[in-house]
Each structure stands twice: as C-alpha cells, then as structure tokens.
Scaffold this motif. Sequence first.
Motif, PDB file in Angstrom:
ATOM      1  N   GLY A 247      -2.557 -12.371   3.083  1.00  0.00           N
ATOM      2  CA  GLY A 247      -2.167 -12.108   1.699  1.00  0.00           C
ATOM      3  C   GLY A 247      -1.101 -11.057   1.502  1.00  0.00           C
ATOM      4  O   GLY A 247      -0.563 -10.929   0.398  1.00  0.00           O
ATOM      5  N   ALA A 248      -0.758 -10.291   2.561  1.00  0.00           N
ATOM      6  CA  ALA A 248       0.189  -9.192   2.386  1.00  0.00           C
ATOM      7  C   ALA A 248       1.607  -9.675   2.112  1.00  0.00           C
ATOM      8  O   ALA A 248       2.467  -8.871   1.742  1.00  0.00           O
ATOM      9  CB  ALA A 248       0.183  -8.282   3.619  1.00  0.00           C
TER      10      ALA A 248
ATOM     11  N   ALA B 227       0.965  -4.696   0.282  1.00  0.00           N
ATOM     12  CA  ALA B 227      -0.177  -4.214   1.057  1.00  0.00           C
ATOM     13  C   ALA B 227      -0.801  -2.968   0.438  1.00  0.00           C
ATOM     14  O   ALA B 227      -1.997  -2.717   0.619  1.00  0.00           O
ATOM     15  CB  ALA B 227       0.254  -3.926   2.497  1.00  0.00           C
ATOM     16  N   ALA B 228      -0.009  -2.169  -0.287  1.00  0.00           N
ATOM     17  CA  ALA B 228      -0.567  -0.992  -0.958  1.00  0.00           C
ATOM     18  C   ALA B 228      -1.578  -1.408  -2.030  1.00  0.00           C
ATOM     19  O   ALA B 228      -2.618  -0.760  -2.207  1.00  0.00           O
ATOM     20  CB  ALA B 228       0.553  -0.162  -1.579  1.00  0.00           C
ATOM     21  N   ARG B 229      -1.293  -2.486  -2.741  1.00  0.00           N
ATOM     22  CA  ARG B 229      -2.249  -2.986  -3.737  1.00  0.00           C
ATOM     23  C   ARG B 229      -3.504  -3.526  -3.063  1.00  0.00           C
ATOM     24  O   ARG B 229      -4.621  -3.354  -3.578  1.00  0.00           O
ATOM     25  CB  ARG B 229      -1.593  -4.078  -4.582  1.00  0.00           C
ATOM     26  CG  ARG B 229      -0.467  -3.572  -5.474  1.00  0.00           C
ATOM     27  CD  ARG B 229       0.044  -4.692  -6.358  1.00  0.00           C
ATOM     28  NE  ARG B 229       1.149  -4.243  -7.199  1.00  0.00           N
ATOM     29  CZ  ARG B 229       1.785  -5.014  -8.077  1.00  0.00           C
ATOM     30  NH1 ARG B 229       1.402  -6.281  -8.222  1.00  0.00           N
ATOM     31  NH2 ARG B 229       2.774  -4.538  -8.788  1.00  0.00           N
ATOM     32  N   LEU B 230      -3.310  -4.202  -1.938  1.00  0.00           N
ATOM     33  CA  LEU B 230      -4.472  -4.701  -1.204  1.00  0.00           C
ATOM     34  C   LEU B 230      -5.331  -3.544  -0.699  1.00  0.00           C
ATOM     35  O   LEU B 230      -6.563  -3.638  -0.702  1.00  0.00           O
ATOM     36  CB  LEU B 230      -4.006  -5.564  -0.027  1.00  0.00           C
ATOM     37  CG  LEU B 230      -3.425  -6.928  -0.405  1.00  0.00           C
ATOM     38  CD1 LEU B 230      -2.766  -7.579   0.800  1.00  0.00           C
ATOM     39  CD2 LEU B 230      -4.499  -7.843  -0.983  1.00  0.00           C
TER      40      LEU B 230
ATOM     41  N   LEU C  26      -6.199  -2.421   7.791  1.00  0.00           N
ATOM     42  CA  LEU C  26      -4.916  -3.080   8.016  1.00  0.00           C
ATOM     43  C   LEU C  26      -3.947  -2.822   6.863  1.00  0.00           C
ATOM     44  O   LEU C  26      -2.767  -2.555   7.095  1.00  0.00           O
ATOM     45  CB  LEU C  26      -5.131  -4.589   8.190  1.00  0.00           C
ATOM     46  CG  LEU C  26      -3.854  -5.433   8.314  1.00  0.00           C
ATOM     47  CD1 LEU C  26      -3.022  -4.970   9.512  1.00  0.00           C
ATOM     48  CD2 LEU C  26      -4.189  -6.910   8.439  1.00  0.00           C
ATOM     49  N   GLY C  27      -4.435  -2.885   5.627  1.00  0.00           N
ATOM     50  CA  GLY C  27      -3.546  -2.798   4.476  1.00  0.00           C
ATOM     51  C   GLY C  27      -2.818  -1.476   4.353  1.00  0.00           C
ATOM     52  O   GLY C  27      -1.614  -1.438   4.072  1.00  0.00           O
ATOM     53  N   ALA C  28      -3.521  -0.358   4.581  1.00  0.00           N
ATOM     54  CA  ALA C  28      -2.885   0.954   4.406  1.00  0.00           C
ATOM     55  C   ALA C  28      -1.783   1.213   5.437  1.00  0.00           C
ATOM     56  O   ALA C  28      -0.660   1.576   5.052  1.00  0.00           O
ATOM     57  CB  ALA C  28      -3.948   2.054   4.444  1.00  0.00           C
TER      58      ALA C  28
END
Length: 388
Positions: A56-57, A62-65, A108-110
């Motif tokens: 989804g990134a 990715a910050a929102r995720l 992973l997202g951060a």
Amino acid sequence: MSYLLLGTLLTAGGYGSTFLISAWFRLHGGSDIETGHALSMALVGTLIGVPIVGWGAGKMDAARLAAIAALVIACGYAVLGNLHGLEPGYLPRLAVLLMGIGWGMFYLGAPLALSERLNDAERGSGFTLFSAFQMTGICGIPVMQSILIAQANLSLQITFLVVAAMLAVASFLLLLFGRREPRPLYERVFRSWVRKLPILLAGPARRPVIMVGLGGAVFSGMMAFQVSLTEGTDASAGVFFFVHAATAVTTRLMLFRYLASWPRQPLIIGLLGCLIMGLVCLSGVALHPAFHIVAAMLTGAGYGLLYPVIQTWAVNDSQPQHRHAVLTWFVVSYFVGIFGFPALGGWLLVVAGKTWLIGSLVILAMIELGVGVIRRPRTAKVVASTLE
C-alpha cells in the motif's frame, strides 16, 4: 524530522508496553498458556501488517500508514483497557492481534517514510538516529510505566488507556511529519514487492537482507532465554536488558553522524566481532557476573550499531525503483529471525543445555559475518547488475 522521531518514541513505547500483557492475564486468573496463545496473535499480526505497507505504500504515503499503525496499536490497548475479565475469550486475542498488525505496519512504514525523504548521503545517519529513538521507546517507556504503576498505584486498565492515548498522540505527530515534510512525487499504484524477490536475490541487497534475519535470530535467542542463562548464577537478566539497551541507545546517539562515512566492510567486521565476543562472554556468567555486564555492553554496541548500518546498505545499494521491495523484505527477514529462532533455541536449551544454545548463537553470528564479508566472483556481479 523531529515529529517522526517523537512519534517513533511514543509508538515504540506502546510496543514495549506489551510486557504488561502477561500481568493482565494473571490478574484475571489466566495462566501463561493463555498469555502465550494471545501473544502468538502478535506474530500473526506482524505478518499481516508488513505486507499491508509493502503493497500500500505506493498508493498512500508511508508516513500516513505509520500514523494509521499507531492508531491500530492504540485500539488494541483500548480494547484491553475496557475489559474486566477474560470473557469473551476472543477479545483479548483480538486486542493483541491489533497490536501486532500495528507494529508490523509501523516497523516498515516509519523507516520507509524516512528513507523516501532522505538522499543516499543522509540515510545512514537518519536510520541510526531513528533506531536510537525506537530503542529508547521500547526500553525506556516501560521502565517509566513500572515506576508510575508502583508509585501512583495505577491499575492495568488505566495504564492501558493511558498507553492508548499516548499512541493517539504518536499518530498525530506522524501525520504532521507527513504534511510538513512531503515525500517526492510517486506514481500512485500498488507496489509489488513479492515478485521482486528474484531481483533482490540477484542484487547486492540480498546480503544485508540475509544478515538481518540471522541477526534477528541471534538477538531473540540472546534476549528470550536470559532468565534461563542466568539461572543458578549471581547475574541478573534485568541488568543485562538495561545495560544492553543503554549501550545500544548511547552508541547510536553518539555515532549517528559518523557511521555512514566509515568504510563499510571494516565497520561490519568490527561490529560483528563485538557481538561474537559478547556472546562468548555469556559462557563465563557462571564464573563471575562481570562477564554478564561485559556481554551486555559488547552485544549492545555490536548489534545495536549493526542494524542501522546494514539497513542503510540494503537501501543505498539498490536501484531506486526497487528500494521499497528491499526494505519490505528486510523487515520480513528480521521478523522471521526474531520469531523463528526461539522455538529451536528453547529445544536446544532443554535438550543440550546452555553451552549449546550459546554456541548456536555464536555460529549464527559467524555465518552473518561470512555473508557480510565474502563476495561473489566479479563475473557473477556483472550478471546480477544486468538484471537490475
């Protein structure tokens, strides 16, 4: 970047707070069996959360995720904070599952959000500073919670609700980071990371990806069985955890500006040498507790600095269009090592004893060293480069 670092500190503190879950089960008449079953849902959750961000990134920043991830963990704590018993039985497991999903997404997202906003020269110091705040949150905030629970006589329900509120603040900070420091424009499509595995295996990133899995196995084996390793000695598992974490955080904060400029191969040899010497020192715990302190310092410095170094290596040595897949597989490999080794380590400890367990950790660290320093023939490198 300060919003990301503060959000990371608080989110990691939420993950570290999972140490209270076993106390919650005991408070309500549960046993370690119920605790184990619930915590197994955290493993399932992480293996759900990582692919969500991996795919989804591309569609969403990715910050929102990462911000959503903090809220998902907050929901898990809110569920536990509003339960007054083990029934209905699916709710505690659901709460822990949400914590696992959120942590897998955040883990992973951060760093992905950070990586997309840094150039190759900045990424090494950025990852090291990020990991220092993450380690501080995982280890430091639970210590503060223990003190507050003891001094203010807080119930676990209230504590969980406070943690949920803390994670809501973390989510807001991560959203601010995404808005204040927008990422470069990307095509808004779902990213395929599974199909890029052959490219990863043929390219230079395969080495750090394999190394982080081996390192995760060493770390989980070293930490998960500290109580057993110190049994019958004058050493304390709690002291090991504190010294290891303090050393890792201190060295990261002191050296984050310099690691990226040091030659990679000698640095990796030195850090893995520290880790191996620290593991060997664990064998001397029965002789004197000083070996235990030295082991904590050496493994804290070795493993603590090695992780951001090989994470930077994995990303910087990959083509830009493959970096999201590389970072995703990097995290997957880490979780496989973290969650996969304790079953084997526990069997070794029971069947063969402490020496064999420590020996297996040393062997894994030496294999990791071999992966880090042994290069393929140049002809193979040329073939691999053409695949990218």
